[in-house]
Write a protein that holds these residues in place. Sequence first.
Motif, PDB file in Angstrom:
ATOM      1  N   ASN A  43       2.288  -2.136 -13.860  1.00 20.64           N
ATOM      2  CA  ASN A  43       3.229  -2.681 -13.155  1.00 20.64           C
ATOM      3  C   ASN A  43       4.291  -2.172 -12.267  1.00 20.64           C
ATOM      4  N   GLY A  44       4.419  -2.285 -11.221  1.00 24.33           N
ATOM      5  CA  GLY A  44       4.730  -1.892  -9.651  1.00 24.33           C
ATOM      6  C   GLY A  44       4.368  -0.237  -9.707  1.00 24.33           C
ATOM      7  N   VAL A  45       3.156   0.001  -9.504  1.00 23.35           N
ATOM      8  CA  VAL A  45       2.650   1.658  -9.679  1.00 23.35           C
ATOM      9  C   VAL A  45       2.715   2.229  -8.098  1.00 23.35           C
ATOM     10  N   GLN A  46       3.540   3.507  -8.449  1.00 24.69           N
ATOM     11  CA  GLN A  46       3.818   4.231  -7.120  1.00 24.69           C
ATOM     12  C   GLN A  46       2.787   5.694  -7.422  1.00 24.69           C
ATOM     13  N   PHE A  47       1.743   5.228  -6.186  1.00 27.91           N
ATOM     14  CA  PHE A  47       1.093   6.734  -6.225  1.00 27.91           C
ATOM     15  C   PHE A  47       1.366   7.806  -5.915  1.00 27.91           C
ATOM     16  N   ILE A  48       0.835   9.380  -6.311  1.00 32.32           N
ATOM     17  CA  ILE A  48       1.510  10.214  -6.057  1.00 32.32           C
ATOM     18  C   ILE A  48       0.332  10.634  -4.275  1.00 32.32           C
ATOM     19  N   GLU A  49      -1.124  10.714  -4.477  1.00 30.79           N
ATOM     20  CA  GLU A  49      -1.099  10.997  -3.304  1.00 30.79           C
ATOM     21  C   GLU A  49      -0.999   8.552  -2.333  1.00 30.79           C
ATOM     22  N   ASN A  50       0.145   8.982  -2.354  1.00 31.76           N
ATOM     23  CA  ASN A  50      -0.029   7.133  -1.389  1.00 31.76           C
ATOM     24  C   ASN A  50       0.388   6.969   0.768  1.00 31.76           C
ATOM     25  N   SER A  51      -0.170   8.114   0.598  1.00 23.91           N
ATOM     26  CA  SER A  51      -0.385   7.377   1.948  1.00 23.91           C
ATOM     27  C   SER A  51      -1.258   8.328   3.161  1.00 23.91           C
ATOM     28  N   GLY A  65       1.215   4.276   4.081  1.00 26.69           N
ATOM     29  CA  GLY A  65       1.623   4.294   3.042  1.00 26.69           C
ATOM     30  C   GLY A  65       1.537   3.086   1.877  1.00 26.69           C
ATOM     31  N   ILE A  66       1.153   3.386   1.158  1.00 26.41           N
ATOM     32  CA  ILE A  66       0.939   2.017   0.346  1.00 26.41           C
ATOM     33  C   ILE A  66       1.709   2.409  -0.837  1.00 26.41           C
ATOM     34  N   ALA A  67       2.655   0.622  -0.913  1.00 26.38           N
ATOM     35  CA  ALA A  67       2.808   0.804  -2.256  1.00 26.38           C
ATOM     36  C   ALA A  67       2.829  -0.253  -3.316  1.00 26.38           C
ATOM     37  N   PHE A  68       3.359  -1.093  -4.840  1.00 22.95           N
ATOM     38  CA  PHE A  68       2.481  -2.323  -4.766  1.00 22.95           C
ATOM     39  C   PHE A  68       4.350  -2.310  -5.452  1.00 22.95           C
ATOM     40  N   CYS A  69       4.926  -3.784  -5.235  1.00 25.35           N
ATOM     41  CA  CYS A  69       6.227  -4.361  -5.721  1.00 25.35           C
ATOM     42  C   CYS A  69       5.547  -4.901  -7.593  1.00 25.35           C
ATOM     43  N   CYS A  70       6.182  -4.914  -8.073  1.00 25.18           N
ATOM     44  CA  CYS A  70       5.995  -4.985  -9.902  1.00 25.18           C
ATOM     45  C   CYS A  70       6.553  -6.863  -9.704  1.00 25.18           C
TER      46      CYS A  70
END
Length: 74
Positions: A43-51, A65-70
């Motif tokens: 839930n609400g994950v942030q990846f190291i490779e996010n752009s 970049g890529i981001a996911f809200c929780c």
Amino acid sequence: MPYQNLNVMYDFGSISLEVIEKFEQAYEINLPLNYKKLITSHNGVQFIENSFEYTDSNSEVGESGIAFCCFGRR
């Protein structure tokens, strides 16, 4: 699962599928199954490779970049 090889920097842990299904019902939407599988575990994950880089319609290179809200309160 397709997201198993992604390097997670951080997340807020797991969340029940029921929470996501209630969200879908409230907003009358259907989220993709793979997204729901990912979020129930991260839930609400942030990846190291996010752009990533891209080339726009003017042939200029940009970055996004890529981001996911929780789900839930944090």
